[in-house]
Design a protein around this motif. Structure first.
Motif, PDB file in Angstrom:
ATOM      1  N   GLY A 103       0.799  -1.216   0.000  1.00 35.41           N
ATOM      2  CA  GLY A 103       0.000   0.000   0.000  1.00 35.41           C
ATOM      3  C   GLY A 103       0.833   1.268   0.000  1.00 35.41           C
ATOM      4  N   THR A 104       2.146   1.138   0.044  1.00 37.38           N
ATOM      5  CA  THR A 104       2.990   2.336   0.096  1.00 37.38           C
ATOM      6  C   THR A 104       3.469   2.748  -1.287  1.00 37.38           C
ATOM      7  OG1 THR A 104       4.991   1.003   0.460  1.00 37.38           O
ATOM      8  CG2 THR A 104       3.769   1.741   2.416  1.00 37.38           C
ATOM      9  N   THR A 105       3.273   1.881  -2.286  1.00 36.70           N
ATOM     10  CA  THR A 105       3.717   2.204  -3.634  1.00 36.70           C
ATOM     11  C   THR A 105       2.873   3.332  -4.198  1.00 36.70           C
ATOM     12  OG1 THR A 105       4.354  -0.099  -3.998  1.00 36.70           O
ATOM     13  CG2 THR A 105       4.097   1.293  -5.953  1.00 36.70           C
ATOM     14  N   LYS A 106       3.519   4.329  -4.736  1.00 35.88           N
ATOM     15  CA  LYS A 106       2.807   5.479  -5.265  1.00 35.88           C
ATOM     16  C   LYS A 106       2.117   5.108  -6.557  1.00 35.88           C
ATOM     17  CE  LYS A 106       3.421  10.283  -6.668  1.00 35.88           C
ATOM     18  NZ  LYS A 106       4.387  11.374  -6.856  1.00 35.88           N
ATOM     19  N   VAL A 107       0.845   5.439  -6.643  1.00 31.53           N
ATOM     20  CA  VAL A 107       0.071   5.199  -7.846  1.00 31.53           C
ATOM     21  C   VAL A 107      -0.237   6.544  -8.472  1.00 31.53           C
ATOM     22  CG1 VAL A 107      -2.053   4.237  -8.789  1.00 31.53           C
ATOM     23  CG2 VAL A 107      -0.946   3.123  -6.849  1.00 31.53           C
ATOM     24  N   THR A 108       0.157   6.751  -9.703  1.00 25.86           N
ATOM     25  CA  THR A 108      -0.036   8.041 -10.352  1.00 25.86           C
ATOM     26  C   THR A 108      -1.297   8.015 -11.200  1.00 25.86           C
ATOM     27  OG1 THR A 108       1.227   7.423 -12.322  1.00 25.86           O
ATOM     28  CG2 THR A 108       2.460   8.315 -10.458  1.00 25.86           C
ATOM     29  N   GLU A 109      -1.790   9.228 -11.514  1.00 30.18           N
ATOM     30  CA  GLU A 109      -2.991   9.347 -12.320  1.00 30.18           C
ATOM     31  C   GLU A 109      -2.748   8.886 -13.754  1.00 30.18           C
ATOM     32  OE1 GLU A 109      -5.960  10.207 -11.291  1.00 30.18           O
ATOM     33  OE2 GLU A 109      -5.290  10.474  -9.227  1.00 30.18           O
ATOM     34  N   THR A 110      -1.489   8.792 -14.150  1.00 26.90           N
ATOM     35  CA  THR A 110      -1.189   8.445 -15.529  1.00 26.90           C
ATOM     36  C   THR A 110      -0.928   6.949 -15.692  1.00 26.90           C
ATOM     37  OG1 THR A 110       1.159   8.949 -15.141  1.00 26.90           O
ATOM     38  CG2 THR A 110      -0.212  10.718 -15.996  1.00 26.90           C
ATOM     39  N   THR A 111      -1.219   6.149 -14.633  1.00 26.03           N
ATOM     40  CA  THR A 111      -1.030   4.711 -14.733  1.00 26.03           C
ATOM     41  C   THR A 111      -1.798   4.171 -15.927  1.00 26.03           C
ATOM     42  OG1 THR A 111      -0.811   4.542 -12.340  1.00 26.03           O
ATOM     43  CG2 THR A 111      -1.302   2.508 -13.538  1.00 26.03           C
ATOM     44  N   LYS A 112      -1.141   3.401 -16.751  1.00 26.99           N
ATOM     45  CA  LYS A 112      -1.782   2.873 -17.949  1.00 26.99           C
ATOM     46  C   LYS A 112      -2.868   1.888 -17.571  1.00 26.99           C
ATOM     47  CE  LYS A 112      -0.845   0.487 -22.306  1.00 26.99           C
ATOM     48  NZ  LYS A 112       0.180  -0.139 -23.158  1.00 26.99           N
ATOM     49  N   SER A 113      -4.006   2.010 -18.202  1.00 28.72           N
ATOM     50  CA  SER A 113      -5.128   1.130 -17.886  1.00 28.72           C
ATOM     51  C   SER A 113      -4.860  -0.285 -18.373  1.00 28.72           C
ATOM     52  CB  SER A 113      -6.402   1.660 -18.547  1.00 28.72           C
ATOM     53  OG  SER A 113      -7.441   0.709 -18.438  1.00 28.72           O
ATOM     54  N   GLU A 114      -5.188  -1.247 -17.514  1.00 31.24           N
ATOM     55  CA  GLU A 114      -5.127  -2.647 -17.898  1.00 31.24           C
ATOM     56  C   GLU A 114      -6.539  -3.225 -17.884  1.00 31.24           C
ATOM     57  OE1 GLU A 114      -2.443  -4.576 -15.267  1.00 31.24           O
ATOM     58  OE2 GLU A 114      -0.681  -3.534 -16.016  1.00 31.24           O
ATOM     59  N   ASP A 115      -7.542  -2.354 -18.017  1.00 27.53           N
ATOM     60  CA  ASP A 115      -8.926  -2.753 -17.945  1.00 27.53           C
ATOM     61  C   ASP A 115      -9.320  -3.471 -19.227  1.00 27.53           C
ATOM     62  OD1 ASP A 115     -11.683  -2.972 -17.635  1.00 27.53           O
ATOM     63  OD2 ASP A 115     -11.744  -1.162 -16.399  1.00 27.53           O
ATOM     64  N   LEU A 116      -9.702  -4.719 -19.085  1.00 28.42           N
ATOM     65  CA  LEU A 116     -10.126  -5.508 -20.239  1.00 28.42           C
ATOM     66  C   LEU A 116     -11.639  -5.487 -20.389  1.00 28.42           C
ATOM     67  CD1 LEU A 116      -7.781  -8.608 -19.783  1.00 28.42           C
ATOM     68  CD2 LEU A 116      -7.380  -6.530 -21.106  1.00 28.42           C
ATOM     69  N   ASN A 117     -12.322  -4.684 -19.564  1.00 33.20           N
ATOM     70  CA  ASN A 117     -13.775  -4.627 -19.602  1.00 33.20           C
ATOM     71  C   ASN A 117     -14.307  -3.584 -20.574  1.00 33.20           C
ATOM     72  OD1 ASN A 117     -14.140  -6.619 -17.691  1.00 33.20           O
ATOM     73  ND2 ASN A 117     -14.125  -5.199 -15.971  1.00 33.20           N
ATOM     74  N   GLN A 118     -13.438  -2.911 -21.304  1.00 32.64           N
ATOM     75  CA  GLN A 118     -13.878  -1.861 -22.204  1.00 32.64           C
ATOM     76  C   GLN A 118     -14.365  -2.462 -23.520  1.00 32.64           C
ATOM     77  OE1 GLN A 118     -13.691   1.515 -20.769  1.00 32.64           O
ATOM     78  NE2 GLN A 118     -13.526  -0.029 -19.176  1.00 32.64           N
ATOM     79  N   ALA A 119     -15.434  -3.228 -23.437  1.00 29.75           N
ATOM     80  CA  ALA A 119     -16.055  -3.838 -24.612  1.00 29.75           C
ATOM     81  C   ALA A 119     -17.555  -3.891 -24.365  1.00 29.75           C
ATOM     82  CB  ALA A 119     -15.514  -5.243 -24.849  1.00 29.75           C
ATOM     83  N   LEU A 120     -18.339  -3.664 -25.415  1.00 29.20           N
ATOM     84  CA  LEU A 120     -19.788  -3.611 -25.269  1.00 29.20           C
ATOM     85  C   LEU A 120     -20.380  -5.009 -25.162  1.00 29.20           C
ATOM     86  CD1 LEU A 120     -20.740  -0.774 -27.784  1.00 29.20           C
ATOM     87  CD2 LEU A 120     -20.355  -0.618 -25.311  1.00 29.20           C
ATOM     88  N   MET A 121     -21.333  -5.149 -24.252  1.00 26.28           N
ATOM     89  CA  MET A 121     -22.012  -6.431 -24.044  1.00 26.28           C
ATOM     90  C   MET A 121     -23.507  -6.335 -24.336  1.00 26.28           C
ATOM     91  SD  MET A 121     -20.101  -7.519 -20.484  1.00 26.28           S
ATOM     92  CE  MET A 121     -20.930  -9.114 -20.399  1.00 26.28           C
ATOM     93  N   TYR A 122     -24.060  -5.116 -24.357  1.00 24.17           N
ATOM     94  CA  TYR A 122     -25.496  -4.963 -24.621  1.00 24.17           C
ATOM     95  C   TYR A 122     -25.800  -3.823 -25.588  1.00 24.17           C
ATOM     96  CZ  TYR A 122     -30.434  -4.105 -24.106  1.00 24.17           C
ATOM     97  OH  TYR A 122     -31.765  -3.908 -24.376  1.00 24.17           O
ATOM     98  N   PHE A 123     -25.293  -2.648 -25.331  1.00 21.96           N
ATOM     99  CA  PHE A 123     -25.598  -1.478 -26.153  1.00 21.96           C
ATOM    100  C   PHE A 123     -25.128  -1.635 -27.595  1.00 21.96           C
ATOM    101  CE2 PHE A 123     -25.322   1.460 -22.239  1.00 21.96           C
ATOM    102  CZ  PHE A 123     -26.698   1.480 -22.100  1.00 21.96           C
ATOM    103  N   THR A 124     -25.866  -0.995 -28.501  1.00 19.64           N
ATOM    104  CA  THR A 124     -25.316  -0.735 -29.823  1.00 19.64           C
ATOM    105  C   THR A 124     -24.343   0.435 -29.687  1.00 19.64           C
ATOM    106  OG1 THR A 124     -27.017   0.894 -30.413  1.00 19.64           O
ATOM    107  CG2 THR A 124     -27.503  -1.430 -30.885  1.00 19.64           C
ATOM    108  N   LYS A 125     -23.576   0.691 -30.716  1.00 20.81           N
ATOM    109  CA  LYS A 125     -22.626   1.799 -30.656  1.00 20.81           C
ATOM    110  C   LYS A 125     -23.354   3.126 -30.463  1.00 20.81           C
ATOM    111  CE  LYS A 125     -18.467   3.498 -30.886  1.00 20.81           C
ATOM    112  NZ  LYS A 125     -17.452   3.192 -29.851  1.00 20.81           N
TER     113      LYS A 125
END
Length: 248
Positions: A45-67
């Motif tokens: 918990g002491t490691t500094k996390v910056t706002e510019t940390t690159k996203s590793e989010d794999l959830n950025q894909a549509l599951m219901y909505f059309t574009k």
């Protein structure tokens, strides 16, 4: 707190017992019951996390909505939770993806609610009372947002200025849109609530990208334990997501 017994130096305080017995495991809000199932994150918990940390989010894909639906909701949620000097808005936090994923699951199907007839008009304080599932409410509402936008401004909602988009959403909030199938204000309240949920939920569910929503509030997220700091003075610690625990 129960302090150490001065007459018996060998007795332990309640805090020490909890720490030594390992009973302080558990996170906050989302992480509580689920968090204890995963091994503890090696980061103390002491490691500094910056706002510019690159996203590793794999959830950025549509599951219901059309574009098109996604872009309307993304624009609407950004007006409800806009970016400002305090931090990112709904768009940068991935709130529209969170809503999309919720609609694709139990929440969208009203899977844990009684949805059988007969249906009677309810009071506003009772919340939604009807046969339509949430995903159907969103389908209708998004179409009506576009219709109302074109009726008033001759443009699609996503082509409007921010102030014009605010006016459209305000009409929905005030039930000034003539819709017979759903309550405009009921939809707006639902959209507002799920927008806030997406901004502050665990990133595991698609929103709160890079935990930036938590960082704005100095919220520690889903910590596995506080045993290492329970006897120390208060300090700011880097937030943790359930996703980080699952990757260990």
């Amino acid at each position: 707190m129960v302090e150490k017994n001065k007459e018996n130096p060998d007795s332990v305080s309640r805090r020490s017992f909890l720490r030594n017995a390992g009973l302080t495991v558990g996170g906050l809000v989302v992480g509580g019951s689920i968090g204890s199932l995963f091994p503890r994150n090696k980061n103390d918990g002491t490691t500094k996390v910056t706002e510019t940390t690159k996203s590793e989010d794999l959830n950025q894909a549509l599951m219901y909505f059309t574009k098109e639906q996604f872009l309307v909701i993304q624009a609407a949620t950004e007006r409800i939770f806009p970016e400002d000097d305090h931090g990112p808005g709904a768009k940068s936090l991935g709130v529209a993806y969170f809503i999309d994923h919720q609609l694709a699951g139990y929440w969208g199907f009203n899977g844990r609610e009684y949805m059988q007839a007969p249906f009677y008009p309810g009071e506003k304080v009772q919340g939604y009372q009807g046969r339509l599932k949430r995903r159907e409410v969103f389908d209708i509402a998004i179409r009506e947002i576009q219709n109302h936008s074109n009726a008033v401004y001759k443009k699609n909602f996503t082509d409007l200025t921010g102030e014009e988009q605010d006016a459209i959403l305000t009409d929905f909030e005030g039930d000034k849109v003539n819709i017979t199938t759903i309550s405009p204000s009921g939809f707006f309240q639902m959209l507002r609530s799920v927008t806030l949920e997406g901004a502050y939920s665990d990133p595991l569910y698609g929103g709160n990208l890079n935990m930036n929503g938590w960082k704005m509030k100095n919220y520690p997220g889903s910590q596995m334990a506080y045993a290492d700091i329970i006897d120390k003075d208060f300090k700011k610690i880097a937030p943790q997501s359930l996703k980080s625990h699952m990757n260990q």
